[in-house]
Design an enzyme around this catalytic site. Sequence first.
Site, short mmCIF file in Angstrom:
data_model
loop_
_atom_site.label_atom_id
_atom_site.label_comp_id
_atom_site.label_asym_id
_atom_site.label_seq_id
_atom_site.Cartn_x
_atom_site.Cartn_y
_atom_site.Cartn_z
NE ARG A 164 -3.74 0.36 2.20
CZ ARG A 164 -4.55 0.84 3.14
NH1 ARG A 164 -4.65 0.21 4.31
NH2 ARG A 164 -5.24 1.94 2.92
CE1 TYR B 186 -1.64 6.94 4.27
CE2 TYR B 186 0.74 7.18 4.55
CZ TYR B 186 -0.50 6.89 5.07
OH TYR B 186 -0.62 6.56 6.39
CG ASP C 292 -7.21 3.15 15.40
OD1 ASP C 292 -6.77 2.87 16.55
OD2 ASP C 292 -6.55 3.78 14.56
CG ASP D 105 -1.79 6.85 14.07
OD1 ASP D 105 -1.05 5.86 14.22
OD2 ASP D 105 -2.91 6.79 13.52
CG ASP E 1 -6.58 6.77 13.26
OD1 ASP E 1 -5.70 6.71 14.13
OD2 ASP E 1 -6.37 6.56 12.05
#
Length: 333
Positions: free
Chosen positions: A135, A137, A168, A173, A205
Amino acid sequence: MAATRAIAVASNTTASCLLFKNPFLSKHTPYNTSLRFKNLRASSPAKRLFTCRAIYNPEVQIKEEGQPETLDYRVFFVDNTGRKISPWHDIPLSLGNGVFNYIVEIPKESSAKMEVATDEPYTPIKQDTKKGKLRYYPYNINWNYGLLPQTWEDPSLANSEVEGALGDNDPVDVVEIGESQRKIGQVLKVKPLGALAMIDEGELDWKIVAISLDDPRASLVNDVDDVEKHFPGTLTAIRDWFRDYKIPDGKPANKFGLGNNAANKPSSTNQEQSPNTIRPQATKIGDGGETSVKTPKIFIISRDYALKVITETNESWAKLVKRSIPSGELSLA
């Protein structure tokens, strides 16, 4: 071929944790989180952050296995004896005085979606996959991005202040706004400046906005107002990036909780209000220094509330590793 290099986690700092396995079941000296959140109705007595008992060793190494941008690439963390440790569970969270360890997963100006593999032994950093494909972005992220160790957003816990959204199931983060591009696996000392309550497909999140203490402008910024002054446009850019990055894949824009306003540090003139009735702040407009009161629409909440989020998610992590909460497929090794 695997490569190993040493990086300093926190030099000249005494903290509360040796990079050991089984860091559970103990608490270090109380971390003062006696906070006042008049704007957000949040009040928290002094609480302890859960971490390891032993003296903290400031050196940790990373060991890369496989080739970058391949399915088998992993970045493991090892202690000075060469034993694998978990960056999520074994690196301490708090360094005291509002300073925290932060682990870089994605360097700024890169697009590979790197993350701690929470379901693999020793939780190495790997590139995320979807349907067997790596993956990325759709465009570069403009800040260093990573996680706070020893935190966890509990998916069974509904946050009443953020639309009842559930956690989540990941560590918290961090968006680090400093000028330097960091490296995958680098561990930095950071101070939180604010927080973004992002709701991603119904899950909460959190994004903690922070700055590394070694950044040249770190001493100038301590809260949301300072970021607006010394990093103009950054908070809006962070909001826009996280709101829109899934749109090129045909998904809807992400949403944000706690109202549309930037909440600054409580002042004696502000009365206690609910999250959705935070007072609009005075915002400078134009080149002439004119000041106008308007509603900022950047969704960033205060440093004090960010500290509350860190404390609460550290408590959730402690319950997880004590096995007070079912871990599911998460690795506690």
